[in-house]
Design a protein around this motif. Structure first.
Motif, PDB file in Angstrom:
ATOM      1  N   LEU A 166     -21.240  -9.109 -21.641  1.00  0.00           N
ATOM      2  CA  LEU A 166     -21.319 -10.539 -21.743  1.00  0.00           C
ATOM      3  C   LEU A 166     -20.108 -10.886 -21.188  1.00  0.00           C
ATOM      4  O   LEU A 166     -18.849 -10.570 -21.731  1.00  0.00           O
ATOM      5  N   LEU A 167     -20.202 -11.850 -20.358  1.00  0.00           N
ATOM      6  CA  LEU A 167     -19.058 -12.564 -19.786  1.00  0.00           C
ATOM      7  C   LEU A 167     -19.056 -14.075 -19.774  1.00  0.00           C
ATOM      8  O   LEU A 167     -20.159 -14.590 -19.396  1.00  0.00           O
ATOM      9  N   LEU A 168     -18.233 -14.642 -20.206  1.00  0.00           N
ATOM     10  CA  LEU A 168     -17.972 -16.085 -20.701  1.00  0.00           C
ATOM     11  C   LEU A 168     -16.610 -16.502 -19.565  1.00  0.00           C
ATOM     12  O   LEU A 168     -15.640 -15.961 -19.723  1.00  0.00           O
ATOM     13  N   VAL A 169     -16.928 -17.411 -18.847  1.00  0.00           N
ATOM     14  CA  VAL A 169     -15.921 -17.990 -17.827  1.00  0.00           C
ATOM     15  C   VAL A 169     -15.970 -19.303 -17.688  1.00  0.00           C
ATOM     16  O   VAL A 169     -16.957 -19.891 -17.363  1.00  0.00           O
ATOM     17  N   ASP A 170     -14.899 -19.989 -17.881  1.00  0.00           N
ATOM     18  CA  ASP A 170     -14.309 -21.213 -17.410  1.00  0.00           C
ATOM     19  C   ASP A 170     -14.565 -21.451 -15.939  1.00  0.00           C
ATOM     20  O   ASP A 170     -13.901 -20.767 -15.218  1.00  0.00           O
ATOM     21  N   LYS A 171     -15.415 -22.675 -15.476  1.00  0.00           N
ATOM     22  CA  LYS A 171     -15.546 -22.731 -14.005  1.00  0.00           C
ATOM     23  C   LYS A 171     -14.544 -23.305 -13.429  1.00  0.00           C
ATOM     24  O   LYS A 171     -14.185 -22.794 -12.205  1.00  0.00           O
ATOM     25  N   GLY A 172     -13.684 -24.032 -13.801  1.00  0.00           N
ATOM     26  CA  GLY A 172     -12.531 -24.512 -13.370  1.00  0.00           C
ATOM     27  C   GLY A 172     -11.495 -23.683 -13.050  1.00  0.00           C
ATOM     28  O   GLY A 172     -10.883 -23.450 -11.947  1.00  0.00           O
ATOM     29  N   ALA A 173     -11.303 -22.803 -14.272  1.00  0.00           N
ATOM     30  CA  ALA A 173     -10.296 -21.711 -14.139  1.00  0.00           C
ATOM     31  C   ALA A 173     -10.716 -20.679 -13.097  1.00  0.00           C
ATOM     32  O   ALA A 173     -10.057 -20.172 -12.393  1.00  0.00           O
ATOM     33  N   TRP A 174     -11.964 -20.342 -12.951  1.00  0.00           N
ATOM     34  CA  TRP A 174     -12.364 -19.605 -11.943  1.00  0.00           C
ATOM     35  C   TRP A 174     -12.304 -19.967 -10.587  1.00  0.00           C
ATOM     36  O   TRP A 174     -11.829 -19.083  -9.765  1.00  0.00           O
ATOM     37  N   THR A 175     -12.468 -21.170 -10.441  1.00  0.00           N
ATOM     38  CA  THR A 175     -12.405 -21.906  -8.953  1.00  0.00           C
ATOM     39  C   THR A 175     -10.693 -21.748  -8.530  1.00  0.00           C
ATOM     40  O   THR A 175     -10.232 -21.230  -7.466  1.00  0.00           O
ATOM     41  N   ARG A 176      -9.840 -22.125  -9.724  1.00  0.00           N
ATOM     42  CA  ARG A 176      -8.444 -21.725  -9.307  1.00  0.00           C
ATOM     43  C   ARG A 176      -8.220 -20.355  -9.041  1.00  0.00           C
ATOM     44  O   ARG A 176      -7.369 -20.027  -8.227  1.00  0.00           O
TER      45      ARG A 176
END
Length: 109
Positions: A61-71
């Motif tokens: 299970l992977l949960l990722v904040d989209k803004g943080a991933w983009t940065r």
């Protein structure tokens, strides 16, 4: 029926329909649930040591904040546009960027 056949049948006939009923999209061993803020990814990973009698697997299970991933992608251009539950991306140091949970199970003797 081998343990691997049973594992694949459970994914296809039980798990996939249940995940789709809960709003997830995907097939086979990868599913996703996206919203405006984060990505949620669910992946099923088979062991390379499976036999006809025993099939061991892990649920990722992977949960990722989209803004943080983009940065993070700006700093690490080799990262894909969207993450996958079954891929290890190394140690990402930003708190809250990636939460990964694994749970292993076995079918058979």
């Amino acid at each position: 029926m081998t343990a691997q056949d049973a594992y694949n049948a459970v994914l296809r006939e039980v798990v996939a329909p249940a995940l789709r009923d809960m709003g997830l999209k995907g097939s086979g061993k990868l599913y996703r649930l996206d919203d405006e803020v984060c990505w949620a990814r669910l992946g099923f990973q088979s062991s390379v040591y499976n036999t006809a009698e025993r099939a061991k697997f892990t649920v990722n299970l992977l949960l990722v904040d989209k803004g943080a991933w983009t940065r993070s992608r700006e700093e690490r251009p080799h990262l894909p546009e969207t993450p996958s539950a079954n891929t290890y991306y190394g140690l990402l140091r930003r708190p809250g960027l990636v939460e990964t949970h694994r749970c292993s199970h076995a079918i058979g003797a």
